[in-house]
Enzyme design. Structure first.
Site, short mmCIF file in Angstrom:
data_model
loop_
_atom_site.label_atom_id
_atom_site.label_comp_id
_atom_site.label_asym_id
_atom_site.label_seq_id
_atom_site.Cartn_x
_atom_site.Cartn_y
_atom_site.Cartn_z
N LYS A 66 49.21 14.99 55.68
CA LYS A 66 48.84 13.72 55.06
C LYS A 66 50.04 12.93 54.50
O LYS A 66 50.04 11.71 54.54
CB LYS A 66 47.83 13.96 53.94
CG LYS A 66 46.43 14.28 54.42
CD LYS A 66 45.50 14.47 53.24
CE LYS A 66 44.08 14.14 53.62
NZ LYS A 66 43.17 14.14 52.47
N ASP A 102 39.69 8.22 51.72
CA ASP A 102 39.08 9.15 50.76
C ASP A 102 38.54 8.44 49.51
O ASP A 102 37.44 8.72 49.05
CB ASP A 102 40.10 10.21 50.31
CG ASP A 102 40.37 11.24 51.39
OD1 ASP A 102 39.47 11.47 52.23
OD2 ASP A 102 41.48 11.81 51.41
N GLY A 130 46.18 16.72 40.35
CA GLY A 130 46.84 16.85 41.65
C GLY A 130 46.67 15.59 42.49
O GLY A 130 46.40 14.50 41.96
N TYR A 226 32.41 20.47 47.79
CA TYR A 226 31.10 20.41 48.45
C TYR A 226 30.66 21.76 49.02
O TYR A 226 29.61 21.85 49.68
CB TYR A 226 31.07 19.33 49.53
CG TYR A 226 32.08 19.52 50.63
CD1 TYR A 226 31.82 20.34 51.72
CD2 TYR A 226 33.31 18.87 50.57
CE1 TYR A 226 32.76 20.53 52.72
CE2 TYR A 226 34.25 19.05 51.56
CZ TYR A 226 33.97 19.87 52.63
OH TYR A 226 34.90 20.05 53.61
P1 ATR Z 1 44.80 18.35 45.50
O1 ATR Z 1 45.81 17.57 46.27
O2 ATR Z 1 43.62 18.79 46.32
O3 ATR Z 1 44.40 17.67 44.25
P2 ATR Z 1 46.66 20.05 44.13
O4 ATR Z 1 47.63 18.93 44.11
O5 ATR Z 1 47.16 21.40 44.48
O6 ATR Z 1 45.48 19.76 45.14
O7 ATR Z 1 45.90 20.09 42.70
C1 ATR Z 1 45.01 21.09 42.39
C2 ATR Z 1 44.40 20.82 41.00
O8 ATR Z 1 43.52 21.90 40.70
C3 ATR Z 1 45.44 20.78 39.88
O9 ATR Z 1 44.95 19.92 38.87
C4 ATR Z 1 45.44 22.23 39.40
O10 ATR Z 1 45.88 22.40 38.08
P3 ATR Z 1 47.47 22.65 37.76
O11 ATR Z 1 48.12 21.31 37.89
O12 ATR Z 1 47.48 23.18 36.38
O13 ATR Z 1 47.94 23.63 38.80
C5 ATR Z 1 43.97 22.55 39.50
N1 ATR Z 1 43.74 24.00 39.60
C6 ATR Z 1 43.79 24.77 40.72
N2 ATR Z 1 43.52 26.06 40.41
C7 ATR Z 1 43.27 26.09 39.07
C8 ATR Z 1 42.91 27.13 38.13
N3 ATR Z 1 42.74 28.42 38.54
N4 ATR Z 1 42.73 26.79 36.84
C9 ATR Z 1 42.88 25.52 36.42
N5 ATR Z 1 43.22 24.48 37.25
C10 ATR Z 1 43.41 24.77 38.56
#
Ligand code: ATR
Length: 290
Positions: A66, A102, A130, A226
């Protein structure tokens, strides 16, 4: 000649996009097909050459392409440029163009589910910081949310996101705020809409750490996850009187908007298609999807 569309990424075998686009192609009687094409960033150049030559009509891109595709494109829609991520490509007036459907898919679904619950002038709580959070907050700011409060496990990531959004949306009327993680009951209580953008609650992942207030009557809870369709977040919200919006509609609406870029008309997201994809979500995963 058969129009050939695709979804590319790696891994790609889980993608439900062929089912969704195949449904509309059949519904519209098009001589067209839509396939998964396993593509790593190293293979992206070869794939794009096939789009430029016209062999491929257009496609969707997913992880890890992406962002990687952007330097290869001739044009980006303003949305995709702000988000720094592209999920749809096609040749437009002889130029390789990238869009991101999206965010519009997210709001189309919200508008269809809860037409009287626009986010304009509302206070919204976003869980996560994220790429998905960035995209949705961008959409909330463009639609004039009164405030967006971000709660994320990593506070440093929240700070970075707030700074970058403030820089890319100068003059915005939307106030950006931060909340603590885990999410406190008083934070849930004061927001008209709460959006989960993290992967928590997805099959195999723990639920979101939320301290729920006793009631959330009339508040909107939107999960972009989902699978499962009803996440623990949505189940808890619904049990307390909340209005819930699931992530499947966003998947279907972003696909409809992509289809519109390739074929000129945005197909309707109807109950028959939704039922088809829902059935597939609960079916046991085939060991190896074609
Ligand atoms: P995307 O592009 O799909 O948003 P990403 O950039 O990897 O994916 O972001 C994932 C999000 O899920 C982040 O907000 C992450 O929190 P952190 O910034 O603290 O990593 C959150 N996330 C993923 N696993 C988590 C967990 N076990 N507990 C809390 N937050 C989680």
């Amino acid at each position: 000649m058969t129009d050939h569309c695709f979804v590319a990424g790696s891994p790609i075998s889980h993608s439900r996009s062929p089912m969704i686009h195949g449904f509309w192609m059949a519904e519209q009687g098009l001589d067209a097909r839509y396939d998964r094409i396993e593509t790593t960033p190293d293979q992206l150049g070869g794939l794009l050459a096939r789009v430029r030559s016209g062999e491929l009509r257009g496609g969707n891109l997913t992880v890890p392409l992406k962002e990687a595709v952007i330097p290869h494109l001739d044009d980006l829609t303003p949305e995709a440029a702000v988000m720094g991520a592209v999920n749809t490509i096609w040749m437009k007036d002889g130029r390789l163009t990238g869009a991101n459907t999206d965010v519009d898919g997210f709001f189309e679904h919200l508008g269809q589910q809860l037409p009287d619950r626009s986010c304009t002038g509302r206070d919204v709580l976003v869980l996560g910081a994220g790429g998905a959070a960035r995209a949705i907050i961008h959409g909330l700011m463009r639609r004039g949310a009164a405030s967006v409060t971000i709660a994320n496990r990593s506070a440093a990531r929240t700070d970075a996101l707030v700074s970058s959004l403030a820089a890319s949306h100068r003059g915005t009327s939307t106030r950006l705020k931060r909340a603590t993680w885990p999410v406190a009951a008083d934070q849930i209580a004061v927001h008209a809409m709460v959006v989960n953008t993290t992967s928590l609650g997805m099959k195999g992942q723990p639920p979101l750490p939320i301290d729920w207030p006793a009631r959330v009557d009339g508040q909107v809870f939107y999960d972009i996850v989902y699978a499962p369709l009803v996440t623990p977040f949505l189940a808890e919200a619904r049990a307390r009187g909340g209005l819930v919006v699931d992530g499947l509609g966003m998947l279907l609406h972003q696909a409809a908007l992509a289809f519109g870029h390739w074929f000129g008309t945005v197909p309707r997201v109807g109950s028959e298609l939704r039922a088809l994809v829902e059935a597939d979500l609960v079916a046991p995963a085939p060991a190896d999807r074609p």
